[in-house]
Design an enzyme around this catalytic site. Structure first.
Site, short mmCIF file in Angstrom:
data_model
loop_
_atom_site.label_atom_id
_atom_site.label_comp_id
_atom_site.label_asym_id
_atom_site.label_seq_id
_atom_site.Cartn_x
_atom_site.Cartn_y
_atom_site.Cartn_z
N PHE A 235 -0.32 -2.05 -2.78
CA PHE A 235 -1.76 -2.18 -2.54
C PHE A 235 -2.50 -1.32 -3.56
O PHE A 235 -3.38 -0.54 -3.23
CB PHE A 235 -2.12 -1.74 -1.11
CG PHE A 235 -1.28 -2.37 -0.04
CD1 PHE A 235 -1.55 -3.65 0.42
CD2 PHE A 235 -0.20 -1.68 0.52
CE1 PHE A 235 -0.78 -4.23 1.42
CE2 PHE A 235 0.58 -2.25 1.51
CZ PHE A 235 0.30 -3.53 1.97
N CYS A 344 -6.12 4.36 6.44
CA CYS A 344 -7.53 4.73 6.27
C CYS A 344 -8.38 4.25 7.44
O CYS A 344 -9.61 4.28 7.36
CB CYS A 344 -8.08 4.19 4.95
SG CYS A 344 -8.02 2.40 4.82
#
Length: 400
Positions: A235, A344
């Site tokens: 990612f 996150c």
């Protein structure tokens, strides 16, 4: 001192939350208020018995009915009040981010007692986001004060770019828009220096306010352990971790992302730092890519996915996604390999994330030796009385 602010009455449950330090009053804790109060107005929160609990901006459309500015009855919410809040936040950054003062988050909303306001600085551009109806009403004063505080410290800022294209504004009844404040004709791209690396930032089209500043110090942790290692950055987005691995003299770096646009931006950043020959950029779904890798192929695997959940309703789905990707990485890393994994999403709470990691390791048949546990960078401070300010979880393990 006589109070002239309209009053809203809070429930017993809401009172308990505010007494614990919460700075939001939710709609389901609202008992009564005058319907004639203007949207965005400053209001005093009181209990049924008339006990004062705080003053903040009223939002008639949002689930967060009042964002509290202060719990001090003696505060006067004038220009000087807001200037002092901005100065306090700026001095915090000068203390903890002295080497990155031109590349940091200057205001982090509730954590800086300026609810609904985000301000990031990229060289001579400030990028703002406002998610409070009341703050939107006084934004001109806030922007003037931001420029004033920085100017008084000799800081050169040429303009303020508003990234008010965030969905949460719709819940406040605010329009989604972006552009320079007062229509300043200034560039929307700049090159920042993050711990010795040059990085392109597009404040108009980049993610969030143009870049992810919250992983700044965590990326250096990878840099410091990358020498001679084969590193996979999953990612990768615009290559933040991959660049730091290459800068740390990794023997090989592979950056994987499903977005060709992100990879192109990552390559541009690599070229800017003369690291383009040290990083291989691969367009692929990370889950699929890991399935194609051989065990022991990499010494370090970085998992920095986008938030798998943005609400509590989808937490189970997110849990399974995190577990799946972490198990794949643990299987691939040979004995002595290092896993860097993070979330996150603030809804994926620490206890739950660690439970997922323990389950993943157990099912794969490995043991996790903790190297370090960190959170978001210092310029995204955390209030222990508001869990909403704590969202990033960052773990480094050795696989044994």
């Amino acid at each position: 001192m006589k109070r002239n602010y309209p009053k809203v009455v809070i429930s017993k449950e809401g009172e308990q939350w505010l007494d614990k330090g919460q700075m939001w009053m939710y709609r389901n804790n609202l008992e009564s208020m005058d319907e004639d109060i203007e949207n965005g107005a400053l209001v005093d929160i009181e209990t049924r018995q008339g006990r004062y609990l705080g003053t903040g901006f009223l939002s008639k459309n949002s689930h967060i009915t009042v964002r509290i500015l202060s719990k001090d009855l003696n505060d006067t919410f004038d220009r000087n009040f807001f200037k002092q809040r901005i100065q306090f936040a700026y001095q915090f950054r000068k203390t903890l981010e002295a080497d990155n003062i031109t590349n940091c988050r200057l205001i982090f909303g509730e954590a800086d007692q300026l609810p609904g306001l985000t301000v990031d600085r990229y060289n001579d551009i400030l990028v703002t986001q406002i998610s409070s109806y009341g703050l939107e009403m006084i934004k001109d004063m806030i922007y003037e004060l931001l420029l004033e505080v920085l100017s008084e410290d000799g800081q050169d800022v040429k303009g303020i770019y508003e990234r008010n294209d965030i969905k949460v504004r719709s819940k406040e009844g605010l329009p989604l828009e972006k552009g320079y404040w007062k229509n300043a004709q200034l560039p929307t791209k700049t090159v920042i220096n993050e711990n010795g690396l040059k990085l392109n930032v597009d404040v108009e089209n980049g993610q969030k306010t143009g870049y992810f500043l919250d992983q700044k110090s965590n990326r250096v942790l990878l840099r410091n352990m990358s020498h001679g290692k084969r590193v996979l950055d999953c990612f990768s987005h615009t290559g933040g971790f991959a660049l730091n691995a290459a800068f740390g003299n990794a023997s090989e770096v592979v950056a994987v992302d499903v977005s060709q646009t992100a990879l192109d931006q990552g390559y541009a950043n690599a070229k800017l730092n003369h690291l383009e020959d040290k990083i291989t950029f691969v367009k692929d779904d990370v889950f699929d890519y890991l399935d194609k890798c051989e065990e022991g192929r990499f010494d370090i695997i970085v998992l920095d996915p986008p938030a798998f959940t943005k609400s509590r309703r989808t937490i189970d789905h997110a849990y399974n996604g995190y577990k799946k990707i972490n198990m794949k990485a643990m299987k691939l890393l040979g004995r002595g390999g290092y896993l860097i994994t993070c979330s996150c999403s603030r809804f994926m709470e620490t206890d739950n994330f660690e439970k997922m990691l323990r389950e993943s390791a157990h099912e794969v048949g490995v043991t996790l030796k903790q190297v370090s546990v960190t959170q978001q960078n210092h310029d995204h401070p955390i209030l222990w009385t508001m869990e909403e300010t704590s969202y990033l979880k960052f773990y480094i393990f050795q696989i044994i």
